[in-house]
Design an enzyme around this catalytic site. Structure first.
Site, PDB file in Angstrom:
ATOM      1  CB  SER A  88       7.366  -0.048 -36.537  1.00  0.00           C
ATOM      2  OG  SER A  88       7.634  -1.368 -35.528  1.00  0.00           O
ATOM      3  N   GLY A  89       4.502  -0.908 -37.803  1.00  0.00           N
ATOM      4  CA  GLY A  89       3.520  -1.811 -38.941  1.00  0.00           C
ATOM      5  C   GLY A  89       3.831  -3.429 -38.771  1.00  0.00           C
ATOM      6  CG  ASP A 105      42.238  -0.164   5.608  1.00  0.00           C
ATOM      7  OD1 ASP A 105      41.791   1.327   5.721  1.00  0.00           O
ATOM      8  OD2 ASP A 105      41.812  -1.537   5.705  1.00  0.00           O
ATOM      9  N   GLY A 120      10.599  -3.791 -33.738  1.00  0.00           N
ATOM     10  CA  GLY A 120      10.617  -2.481 -34.103  1.00  0.00           C
ATOM     11  C   GLY A 120       9.861  -1.718 -33.476  1.00  0.00           C
ATOM     12  CB  SER A 123      11.745  -8.775 -29.324  1.00  0.00           C
ATOM     13  OG  SER A 123      11.432  -8.070 -30.640  1.00  0.00           O
ATOM     14  CG  ASP A 149      52.279   3.860  12.914  1.00  0.00           C
ATOM     15  OD1 ASP A 149      51.955   3.258  12.003  1.00  0.00           O
ATOM     16  OD2 ASP A 149      52.353   5.228  11.487  1.00  0.00           O
ATOM     17  CG  HIS A 180      37.675   3.173  -4.773  1.00  0.00           C
ATOM     18  ND1 HIS A 180      36.051   3.007  -4.972  1.00  0.00           N
ATOM     19  CD2 HIS A 180      38.025   4.016  -4.211  1.00  0.00           C
ATOM     20  CE1 HIS A 180      36.499   4.444  -5.253  1.00  0.00           C
ATOM     21  NE2 HIS A 180      36.830   5.475  -4.478  1.00  0.00           N
TER      22      HIS A 180
HETATM   23  N1  GTP Z   1      50.869   6.269   9.621  1.00  0.00           N
HETATM   24  C1  GTP Z   1      50.635   5.110   8.816  1.00  0.00           C
HETATM   25  N2  GTP Z   1      50.420   5.083   7.261  1.00  0.00           N
HETATM   26  C2  GTP Z   1      50.679   4.487   7.041  1.00  0.00           C
HETATM   27  C3  GTP Z   1      51.259   3.100   7.502  1.00  0.00           C
HETATM   28  N3  GTP Z   1      50.539   2.273   5.555  1.00  0.00           N
HETATM   29  C4  GTP Z   1      49.806   2.673   4.817  1.00  0.00           C
HETATM   30  N4  GTP Z   1      49.951   3.922   5.437  1.00  0.00           N
HETATM   31  C5  GTP Z   1      49.366   5.160   4.489  1.00  0.00           C
HETATM   32  O1  GTP Z   1      48.537   5.229   4.544  1.00  0.00           O
HETATM   33  C6  GTP Z   1      48.113   6.041   2.742  1.00  0.00           C
HETATM   34  C7  GTP Z   1      47.331   5.057   1.950  1.00  0.00           C
HETATM   35  O2  GTP Z   1      48.274   4.134   1.598  1.00  0.00           O
HETATM   36  P1  GTP Z   1      48.059   2.665   0.464  1.00  0.00           P
HETATM   37  O3  GTP Z   1      48.925   1.836   0.799  1.00  0.00           O
HETATM   38  O4  GTP Z   1      47.907   3.820  -0.881  1.00  0.00           O
HETATM   39  O5  GTP Z   1      46.702   2.236   0.848  1.00  0.00           O
HETATM   40  P2  GTP Z   1      46.213   0.951  -0.049  1.00  0.00           P
HETATM   41  O6  GTP Z   1      45.761   0.297   0.778  1.00  0.00           O
HETATM   42  O7  GTP Z   1      47.073   0.401  -1.266  1.00  0.00           O
HETATM   43  O8  GTP Z   1      45.246   1.569  -0.934  1.00  0.00           O
HETATM   44  P3  GTP Z   1      44.354   1.709  -2.338  1.00  0.00           P
HETATM   45  O9  GTP Z   1      44.398   0.997  -3.035  1.00  0.00           O
HETATM   46  O10 GTP Z   1      43.556   3.182  -2.889  1.00  0.00           O
HETATM   47  O11 GTP Z   1      42.717   0.576  -1.503  1.00  0.00           O
HETATM   48  C8  GTP Z   1      49.715   6.543   2.634  1.00  0.00           C
HETATM   49  O12 GTP Z   1      49.080   7.547   2.653  1.00  0.00           O
HETATM   50  C9  GTP Z   1      50.079   5.545   3.307  1.00  0.00           C
HETATM   51  O13 GTP Z   1      51.916   6.427   3.218  1.00  0.00           O
HETATM   52  C10 GTP Z   1      51.283   3.055   8.351  1.00  0.00           C
HETATM   53  O14 GTP Z   1      51.640   1.561   8.825  1.00  0.00           O
HETATM   54  N5  GTP Z   1      51.347   3.727   8.830  1.00  0.00           N
END
Ligand code: GTP
Ligand code: MG
Lengths: 624, 308
Positions: free
Chosen positions: A462-463, A26, A458, A532, A159, A105
């Site tokens: 095993s006895g 994320d 045991g 046990s 974005d 994760h």
């Molecule tokens: N377009 C876009 N991509 C983003 C943005 N923020 C993160 N990414 C992309 O999302 C992917 C994952 O980003 P990470 O920052 O590694 O995600 P994380 O939440 O730390 O992942 P874990 O720690 O493994 O759970 C990367 O390829 C980033 O470049 C954003 O605001 N816009």
């Protein structure tokens, strides 16, 4: 933005500890990388390294991959995920921050909890394309359990949804719907792009529809002061400082409240009272010490105080209980088994503890309660626990410092569970045990021998029972009071409701242990023959008894020999798959590491083995 | 340190918070371990760590010795400082040098920095821990130093053989440190985890902690090698063709083996100057440590092998 000044990063709003959490990918690490980058905390040589790394491991094409500033382990960089929590430091002219970047994760939930346990606020990220996911909910729930009151819902990667206000509002509504029962004091929702920096430090030019704060403005202004100073005094004694006969100080960190010389204090567990004489530090005596201060107290009277004790004001005492209810987050692969003994760490104290019952576990998606027998990795449930001796505590919601504990696996020493106390169940001080006129010592004098448990363990065949029967016959002939507890017999009566799952095996042995203890109290030598298979349970019984009363007799008969003997035809049936969970076949046996007596099959037969057990009793002067 | 009058100006709140947290960690180790030791590398972080240990047990002395792993290539001024400090504070100081490494003639110049570090620091440290049977060792590392350090626990578990498994660290919740270990296992403890380089200097100034004079700028003879300024502290380091020593105003941000510690040009002659310089600087303190750029992810690798 010049981040830091010499007076220490602007003390105005103090230090804020927060974490980033949410589902995999994320953008948590990217966001922290962005915060470091935009507060100009990435120095030239680090930037050069980042450029190199981005070309090698980056996930962002030609651009810098800011996540690589934070994902510092080789495995993380190779896989492009976060595995463990990283702590980073940054500052703005208004505040300094310690941020914990935690993994999304599910497998690494315990590392997320590690980061959350010391945080005052959480930035929960959601990918604008994906919306609220299971991990978003799990992390929100863990944050709430750990007592985090302030949440920023960061709708990231805006974005990628064309900076859509509609999408943003939809996610916010979704999230608030889920989070309402979690009762956060504040939830601020911000649309942002970690990758491009929109609304992180710099206000976005693409979202005219949003007029709320940027992320940094929100973090700078959060009123998240720890209220620990306003709580009753709790001073867990960490170290008794005794450089010479004239000085006896109790070193520790004030967990909550304020203490001053002259204050009346009690040792919570014993109720002994005294008054604070001095607050000693290397920089001179202090007129007061507050939550967070590491000091050394001296008392007016010679009272018995040791590491693990808690000092409190006489008029605001903590609970002293040996049973309590707590939310437990389980953190190891091996499931939590009610009945098994773990080591509990609370404050500065370690004490053996068992989960007596699991009331329910919580579904992180719906927050519903589900009936369960065990807790697996990353599961959360409400448990009743009981401790080997009374412990001093407060409910976690009232005091984070005295309401938290961890459970440690007694064999691997792994940190197995994290607990937050809901409430005490039974005041230890209210249990007035029936005062007894005749006690174990009196019975021992009358009997002419000391009581003990001979624990035969045991494999099946095993006895155990054979040897135990001979030993009992010999003891009886010597005029010794004995009693036999045998696996098969007990399972027909006392434990008829139990099966052979791991959890039931644990409970089986626990009950047998308690019964054996009663017989030992009556002065008898109790012979217990139980497969046990788990070390933990045998140790649990050992700990129910006094030192020297538990004698573990291990029948070290090889599996092949047991199969050959197969007196009850059980191995044959197990091998055909007709019996499940059969020890040695599809259920493990953990051999003892320090058995008092180890018996390998003797060519002279079980008679000879029984003699070795009797010798062991004589050596220990249990019998003459 | 502890034999002085109460400090005149009170510490700013965030330093006081860090100080208390560290003292709590140090006491915890003394209470729970059979035979702890404090690694003392003579640098600014070690200075702060020792100062905190003295405070933690005041009016008693710290109930553990200091251990210095001497590679025999430290700056002379460091060794002088070490001996002066041990005497002044009356703490027990142990010094260990890897005898096999000495016999093999391992050195940072012809053996290369990587082998030298491996043998004379990492191996030497493991030897010392085994020899004295220490079950816990304090180190002065900070999380802001380096990416893989930012990932490490305060109580960092090492399996028998001193191996760190960064993918499988014990969760560390609240301040409820898990101090339990089995025979042969050890714990490395980092009481300064949450301090930054700036915190260290501000605290050093506030508490008037003595530091090695090499941290302050002075006119010193240095030579330029691979774009770094190196001070030849003795004759063992031969000049390469074309190299010559020049006197320049320099100081060190980080101290180690002299052929591996680069100086920076600086006019910072006081703690105030150092702090001002730090606030303006655009490079990290580790940029002057030649051993870190040996290979990518080098710190993590060294740490897995048992480096501090
Ligand atoms: N377009 C876009 N991509 C983003 C943005 N923020 C993160 N990414 C992309 O999302 C992917 C994952 O980003 P990470 O920052 O590694 O995600 P994380 O939440 O730390 O992942 P874990 O720690 O493994 O759970 C990367 O390829 C980033 O470049 C954003 O605001 N816009
Ligand atoms: Mg991440």
């Amino acid at each position: 933005m010049t981040a830091i000044s010499d007076t220490g990063a602007a003390e105005r709003n103090g230090l804020l500890r927060f974490l980033t959490c949410g589902s995999v990918d994320d953008g948590k690490s990217t966001l922290i990388g962005r915060l470091l980058y935009d507060t100009q905390l990435v120095l030239e040589d680090q930037l050069a390294a980042l450029e190199r790394d981005s070309r090698k491991h980056g996930t962002t094409g030609e651009d810098l991959d800011l996540a690589l500033l934070v994902d510092g382990l080789q495995a993380e960089r190779e896989q492009g995920i976060t595995i463990d929590v990283a702590y980073r430091f940054f500052a703005t002219p208004r505040r300094s921050f310690i941020v914990a970047d935690t993994p999304g994760h599910e497998q690494y939930t315990r590392n997320m909890a590690t980061g959350a346990s010391n945080s005052q606020a959480a930035v929960i990220l959601v990918d604008a394309r994906k919306g609220v996911l299971t991990q978003t909910r799990r992390h929100s729930y863990i944050c709430a359990l750990l007592g985090i009151k302030h949440v920023v819902l960061a709708v990231n990667k805006i974005d990628l949804v064309e900076f859509s206000g509609e999408r943003f509002h939809q996610i916010v509504a979704d999230y608030l719907g889920f989070a309402a029962p979690l009762k956060f004091s504040s939830v601020a929702s911000i649309p942002l792009s970690a990758r491009f920096g929109d609304n992180v430090i710099r206000r976005s030019e693409h979202m005219g529809w949003y007029d709320g704060p940027t992320l940094i403005e929100q973090l700078e202004s959060l009123e998240a002061g720890e209220e620990l100073q306003g709580k009753p005094l709790r001073f867990p004694v960490q170290w008794v400082n005794r450089p010479n006969l004239d000085f006896r100080g109790f070193a520790g960190t004030v967990a909550s409240g304020v203490v001053r010389p002259g204050d009346r204090v009690v040792v919570a567990a014993s109720g002994r009272e005294s008054a604070v004489q001095r607050i000693v530090t290397a920089d001179g005596d202090l007129p007061e010490a507050r939550a967070g201060d590491a000091v050394t107290l001296t008392l007016r009277d010679e009272v018995d105080v040791a590491r693990g004790d808690v000092l409190a004001h006489a008029d605001a005492r903590p609970e002293v209980v040996d049973q309590f209810a707590a939310e437990v987050l389980w953190m190891i692969e091996e499931p939590m088994l009610p009945g098994r003994s773990y080591l509990m760490r609370i404050g500065t104290r370690y004490v053996p503890a068992r989960v007596t019952s699991l009331k329910h576990k919580t579904d992180v998606n719906t927050l519903e309660h589900i009936a369960a027998k065990t807790l697996g990795l990353n599961e959360i449930g409400l448990c009743n626990l009981s401790t080997a001796s009374p412990v001093v505590l407060d409910p976690y919601t009232e005091n984070r410092a005295t309401g938290a504990f961890v459970l440690i696996d007694r064999f691997t020493n792994a940190t197995a569970g994290a607990g937050m106390i809901r409430f005490g169940l039974r005041r230890a001080t209210n249990i007035h045990r029936q005062a007894l006129l005749i006690d174990k010592a009196a019975r021992t004098r009358l009997n002419g021998h000391r009581p003990a448990v001979l624990w035969f363990t045991g494999l099946s065949g095993s006895g155990k029972s054979t040897v135990a029967n001979i030993v009992e016959r010999e003891l009886h002939a010597l005029g010794v009071h004995t009693y036999m507890l045998d696996g098969d017999n007990v399972r027909h009566g006392l434990n008829r409701d139990l099966g052979f799952t791991d959890a039931d095996r644990v409970e089986n042995i626990r009950r047998v242990g308690e019964v054996a203890r009663l017989f030992v109290d009556s002065g008898a030598i109790v012979l217990c023959s139980f497969i046990s298979p788990f070390r933990a349970e045998r140790r649990m019984v050992r700990e129910l008894l006094e030192a020297g009363e538990f004698i573990e007799v291990f029948l070290d008969t090889p599996l092949d020999e047991c199969k050959r003997r197969d007196p009850k035809g059980l191995y044959a049936r197990a091998l055909e798959g007709k019996i499940k969970n059969f020890t040695g076949i599809d259920s493990p046996y953990e051999p003892p590491e320090h058995a008092e007596v180890v018996l390998t099959p003797s060519p002279l037969g079980p008679q000879e083995e029984a003699q070795r057990v009797l010798e062991a009793l004589r050596e220990r002067q249990i019998i003459a | 340190m502890t034999d002085h009058k109460p400090t005149c100006s009170p510490l700013p709140p965030h330093l006081r918070q860090l100080e208390s947290e560290s003292i709590g960690i140090i006491r915890e180790v003394a209470a729970e371990f059979r035979n702890p030791v404090m690694l003392y590398s003579i640098g600014k972080d070690s200075g702060v760590m020792l100062h905190l240990a003295l405070k933690a047990f005041y009016p008693a002395k710290p109930p553990f010795p200091l251990l210095h792993i001497d590679t025999r290539w430290k700056f002379r001024a460091m060794i002088e400082h070490r001996d002066r400090i041990a005497e002044r504070y009356g703490v027990r100081l142990l010094v260990h040098t890897n005898p096999d490494g000495l016999a093999r003639g391992i050195n940072p110049i012809s053996s290369g920095s990587q082998l030298h570090t491996q043998v004379m620091k990492t191996e030497a440290l493991k030897q010392a821990l085994d020899q004295w049977q220490f079950d816990a060792a304090f180190g002065g590392a900070r999380r802001d130093e380096e990416k893989s350090r930012a990932k490490e626990r305060i109580f960092s578990f090492r399996s028998a053989g001193h191996v760190w498994d960064p993918r499988n660290q014990r969760p560390e919740l609240w301040n409820l440190y898990n101090t339990r270990i089995n025979q042969g296992e050890t714990i490395r403890v980092f009481p300064l985890s949450n301090w930054t380089e700036l915190d260290i200097w501000q605290y050093t100034r506030a508490e008037d902690i003595p530091v090695v004079p090499l941290y302050f700028a002075a006119a010193r003879p240095v030579l330029e090698r691979d774009g770094q300024l190196i001070m030849r502290d003795d004759e063992r380091m031969p000049l390469k063709p074309g190299e010559r020593e020049q006197v320049r105003m320099v100081r060190f941000r980080s101290l180690g083996c002299y052929p591996l510690s680069a100086a920076i040009e600086s006019r910072a002659e006081t703690l105030d100057d150092i702090i001002a310089e730090m606030l303006a600087t655009r490079t990290s303190e580790r940029s002057g440590r030649l051993i870190d750029s040996d290979e990518a992810a080098s710190m993590e690798k060294k740490k897995r092998d048992g480096y501090f």
